[in-house]
Design a protein around this motif. Structure first.
Motif, PDB file in Angstrom:
ATOM      1  N   SER A   1       0.970  -0.962   0.076  1.00  0.00           N
ATOM      2  CA  SER A   1       0.474   0.555   0.084  1.00  0.00           C
ATOM      3  C   SER A   1       1.097   1.074   0.490  1.00  0.00           C
ATOM      4  O   SER A   1       2.154   1.316   0.433  1.00  0.00           O
ATOM      5  CB  SER A   1      -0.795  -0.033   1.108  1.00  0.00           C
ATOM      6  N   VAL A   2       0.471   2.310  -0.838  1.00  0.00           N
ATOM      7  CA  VAL A   2       0.906   4.040  -0.679  1.00  0.00           C
ATOM      8  C   VAL A   2       0.187   4.632  -0.239  1.00  0.00           C
ATOM      9  O   VAL A   2      -0.848   4.842  -0.794  1.00  0.00           O
ATOM     10  CB  VAL A   2       1.968   3.995  -2.090  1.00  0.00           C
ATOM     11  N   LEU A   3       0.810   6.189  -0.158  1.00  0.00           N
ATOM     12  CA  LEU A   3      -0.007   7.200   0.006  1.00  0.00           C
ATOM     13  C   LEU A   3       0.561   8.084  -0.300  1.00  0.00           C
ATOM     14  O   LEU A   3       1.393   7.747  -0.277  1.00  0.00           O
ATOM     15  CB  LEU A   3      -0.189   7.065   1.526  1.00  0.00           C
ATOM     16  N   ASN A   4       0.150   9.230  -0.628  1.00  0.00           N
ATOM     17  CA  ASN A   4       0.211  10.360  -1.293  1.00  0.00           C
ATOM     18  C   ASN A   4       0.208  11.392  -0.673  1.00  0.00           C
ATOM     19  O   ASN A   4      -0.727  11.411  -0.613  1.00  0.00           O
ATOM     20  CB  ASN A   4      -0.080  10.144  -2.755  1.00  0.00           C
ATOM     21  N   ARG A   5       0.620  12.010   0.262  1.00  0.00           N
ATOM     22  CA  ARG A   5       0.271  13.633   0.993  1.00  0.00           C
ATOM     23  C   ARG A   5       1.294  14.480   0.475  1.00  0.00           C
ATOM     24  O   ARG A   5       0.581  16.029   0.705  1.00  0.00           O
ATOM     25  CB  ARG A   5       0.733  12.953   2.724  1.00  0.00           C
ATOM     26  N   GLY A   6       2.101  14.755  -0.922  1.00  0.00           N
ATOM     27  CA  GLY A   6       2.025  15.592  -1.823  1.00  0.00           C
ATOM     28  C   GLY A   6       1.455  16.339  -2.305  1.00  0.00           C
ATOM     29  O   GLY A   6       0.049  16.406  -2.012  1.00  0.00           O
ATOM     30  N   SER A   7       1.710  17.356  -3.053  1.00  0.00           N
ATOM     31  CA  SER A   7       0.810  17.737  -3.879  1.00  0.00           C
ATOM     32  C   SER A   7       1.170  17.727  -5.691  1.00  0.00           C
ATOM     33  O   SER A   7       0.249  18.339  -6.353  1.00  0.00           O
ATOM     34  CB  SER A   7       1.056  19.826  -3.631  1.00  0.00           C
ATOM     35  N   ASP A   8       1.345  16.660  -5.608  1.00  0.00           N
ATOM     36  CA  ASP A   8       2.168  16.578  -7.181  1.00  0.00           C
ATOM     37  C   ASP A   8       1.807  14.922  -7.759  1.00  0.00           C
ATOM     38  O   ASP A   8       0.610  14.597  -6.740  1.00  0.00           O
ATOM     39  CB  ASP A   8       3.502  16.963  -7.765  1.00  0.00           C
TER      40      ASP A   8
END
Length: 149
Positions: free
Chosen positions: A82-89
């Motif tokens: 599983s992966v998570l993206n807390r960035g803006s891109d």
């Protein structure tokens, strides 16, 4: 006489309400807590579904999760479920290594927030993305061939 059955019905319904759990509509999504706690501008990877088994996090690119450089190192390669993206891109994940960024890829938009299980996701090459990520980079959405869901 009618008041007693009505009162008993109200009491029975109140007791039942304390036993029946809240509906699934009110339940949190699997990675919601991890997303809320995640540092902004970072992506995260986990060894198990539902953002369990923290592997690492990165604000920049990492062209080889199996080497001794970058945010992910050594045994981190080919372990993400599983992966998570807390960035803006957008984060683009690869099943290969190297700064030529070739091979199968899959992307995760910041608006998607996370993919709680990669078991049903494939890289653009058709290879399963589960336990197969070896590198990542930050990109604009147009660079992506496949999307994590």
């Amino acid at each position: 006489m009618r008041k007693l059955p009505a009162a008993l019905t109200v009491l029975a319904m109140a007791a039942l309400g304390t036993v029946v759990p809240a509906s699934a509509a009110h339940a949190a999504l699997p990675c919601d807590d991890e997303y809320a706690a995640a540092t902004r501008t970072y992506m995260y990877a986990y060894s198990s579904a539902n953002c369990v088994g923290f592997l690492g996090k990165a604000a920049g690119n990492d062209s080889n999760w199996g080497d001794s450089g970058g945010s992910f190192q050594g045994g981190d390669t080919n372990k993400a479920t599983s992966v998570l993206n807390r960035g803006s891109d957008v984060v683009q994940f690869f099943n290969g290594t190297g700064t030529d960024w070739t091979g199968g890829n899959i992307c995760l938009k910041s608006s998607e927030r996370f993919a709680s299980s990669l078991a049903d996701n494939d890289f653009s090459s058709g290879v399963s993305a589960n336990d197969a990520i070896s590198s990542h980079r930050w990109v604009l959405g147009g660079a992506c061939d496949a999307w994590a869901t």
